[in-house]
Scaffold this motif. Structure first.
Motif, short mmCIF file in Angstrom:
data_model
loop_
_atom_site.label_atom_id
_atom_site.label_comp_id
_atom_site.label_asym_id
_atom_site.label_seq_id
_atom_site.Cartn_x
_atom_site.Cartn_y
_atom_site.Cartn_z
N LEU A 362 -14.51 -5.22 2.34
CA LEU A 362 -14.31 -4.20 3.40
C LEU A 362 -15.33 -4.41 4.53
O LEU A 362 -14.97 -4.28 5.71
CB LEU A 362 -14.46 -2.80 2.82
CG LEU A 362 -13.24 -2.31 2.01
CD1 LEU A 362 -13.57 -1.01 1.29
CD2 LEU A 362 -12.03 -2.13 2.92
N GLU A 363 -16.60 -4.73 4.16
CA GLU A 363 -17.61 -5.00 5.19
C GLU A 363 -17.14 -6.11 6.11
O GLU A 363 -17.27 -6.03 7.33
CB GLU A 363 -18.95 -5.34 4.53
CG GLU A 363 -19.68 -4.12 3.98
CD GLU A 363 -20.92 -4.47 3.15
OE1 GLU A 363 -21.68 -3.54 2.85
OE2 GLU A 363 -21.10 -5.67 2.79
N GLN A 364 -16.57 -7.11 5.49
CA GLN A 364 -16.09 -8.25 6.28
C GLN A 364 -14.90 -7.88 7.13
O GLN A 364 -14.87 -8.15 8.33
CB GLN A 364 -15.69 -9.38 5.32
CG GLN A 364 -16.86 -10.32 5.15
CD GLN A 364 -16.39 -11.68 4.65
OE1 GLN A 364 -15.25 -11.85 4.23
NE2 GLN A 364 -17.29 -12.64 4.71
N ALA A 365 -13.95 -7.18 6.49
CA ALA A 365 -12.72 -6.83 7.20
C ALA A 365 -13.01 -5.98 8.42
O ALA A 365 -12.43 -6.17 9.48
CB ALA A 365 -11.75 -6.12 6.27
N PHE A 366 -13.91 -5.02 8.25
CA PHE A 366 -14.18 -4.09 9.37
C PHE A 366 -15.37 -4.51 10.23
O PHE A 366 -15.66 -3.86 11.23
CB PHE A 366 -14.41 -2.67 8.83
CG PHE A 366 -13.16 -2.05 8.26
CD1 PHE A 366 -12.08 -1.76 9.09
CD2 PHE A 366 -13.04 -1.81 6.90
CE1 PHE A 366 -10.92 -1.21 8.57
CE2 PHE A 366 -11.89 -1.27 6.37
CZ PHE A 366 -10.82 -0.96 7.21
#
Ligand SMILES: [Zn+2]
Ligand SMILES: [Zn+2]
Length: 380
Positions: A362-366
């Motif tokens: 999620l950190e990467q995606a957002f």
């Protein structure tokens, strides 16, 4: 050839005879003898018409019976028609009525009302008892599909044993000795020498009825009424409005002194937590969706009130609390065709926790990190 024709003729004749004999025996229908008096005929009719009234019983068989009993009473309670019926049967009565044999007979519900005194056609106004109000909650499903439900009401009924006289037999009803049948008695007060005041008092021995009873009826103990329950049949119409009132004529407390009032049933739908809510012809539903579904879309199926599938589908992002309107998936519109709308409110349910892998993804995606974590990272 000739014999076949003859046989056919015999069959035809037999059929005609059947038609003539098919008229029901009105005395049998009412369960009274041919010599029964007015009172007995009326009593029999009252009992049977209540038993088969659509308010009590909505089977097809009862409907036919109700019509039969109404017709029989209409004829037997009318001295002229009864005379004709005794001599010529139902056909004779039909001819007398001039209906040309097309069924004949009045509205069975009017006959019912008049027999119970609701008609007000008799000229004099009869006293009426109070109406009874009952509140009934039914499943919303019943209001959606339409249904027929049985329920019972506690009520007072005229004692059948004594026919509401309170006496063991008719011989036990005598003129009240205290008031000599007047229902009132005169009381003289001396106000001064030679001055008397005469006052009329209600006779308390006979409660103003003018009759007293030697031996009380064993069923009602002289009260003239008995406690009973009556079973009623409630028709719930498709799309029936909340708080709609259904009237059961003459089903409230009975008394020999008045005509029974009506039972009025106010119908509402049961509120079920997590179920459909209703406002007029619209329905309301809350649908939980996951975070992933809120972000990436979903396709859910919800069971409608009659069991059919309602598809809830979205492809884009759904905000928490977003309300979608699905046309034509609400309640049936009362007495019209078509349905109201369904309002679906989406509730986004967060996962209780994340795995470290999910978190990283999620950190990467957002492209986002918690400020404290971001600091840790740069210090390293
Ligand atoms: Zn009296
Ligand atoms: Zn009685």
């Amino acid at each position: 050839m000739v014999t076949a024709l003859l046989a056919r003729l015999v069959v035809l004749l037999a059929c005609i005879c059947c038609v003539i004999a098919a008229g029901a025996d009105f005395y049998k229908v009412l369960g009274v003898s041919k010599t029964a008096g007015d009172k007995e005929v009326k009593k029999a009719y009252r009992k049977l018409s209540k038993q088969y009234h659509p308010d009590k019983n909505d089977s097809e068989e009862a409907k036919v019976k109700f019509l039969e009993v109404s017709r029989a009473f209409e004829v037997i309670s009318d001295p002229e028609k009864r005379k004709t019926y005794d001599r010529f049967g139902e056909e004779g009565v039909k001819q007398q009525e001039g209906g040309g044999g097309a069924g004949g007979g009045g509205d069975p519900f009017n006959i019912f009302r008049n027999a119970f005194g609701f008609g007000g056609a008799g000229g004099q106004q009869q006293r009426r008892g109070q109406n009874m109000l009952a509140e009934i909650e039914v499943d919303l499903k019943a209001m959606y599909e339409g249904d027929s439900l049985k329920f019972s009401v506690a009520r007072k009924a005229v004692c059948e044993q004594c026919d509401g006289t309170g006496a063991r037999s008719e011989k036990d009803i005598v003129t009240c000795p205290t008031c000599e049948g007047r229902g009132v008695r005169l009381v003289r007060h001396q106000l001064g020498p030679g001055i008397f005041q005469q006052m009329q008092m209600h006779c308390d021995r006979c409660a103003g009825r003018g009759k007293s009873i030697k031996h009380l009826c064993s069923t009602c103990k002289g009260h003239r009424i008995v406690e009973t329950t009556s079973e009623l049949n409630l028709h719930v119409d498709r799309g029936m409005p909340e708080g709609a009132e259904v009237v059961f004529e003459g089903e409230a407390d009975e008394s020999p002194d008045w005509v029974a009032g009506d039972v009025i049933v106010r119908v509402r739908s049961k509120k079920v937590k997590g179920g459909f809510a209703r406002k007029e012809s619209n329905l309301y539903w809350k649908e939980p969706i996951s975070v992933a579904e809120a972000l990436l879309g979903f396709k859910h199926r919800v069971k409608g009130l009659d069991g059919h599938d309602v598809v809830l589908s979205r492809t884009g992002v759904t905000q928490p609390g977003f309300v979608d309107v699905i046309h034509g998936e609400g309640m049936p519109i009362y007495h019209l065709s078509g349905h109201g709308d369904l309002y679906v409110e989406y509730q986004v349910v967060m996962p209780p926790s994340l795995t470290s892998q999910q978190r990283e993804a999620l950190e990467q995606a957002f492209g986002y990190r918690h400020p404290d974590k971001a600091k840790e990272h740069s210090e390293l």
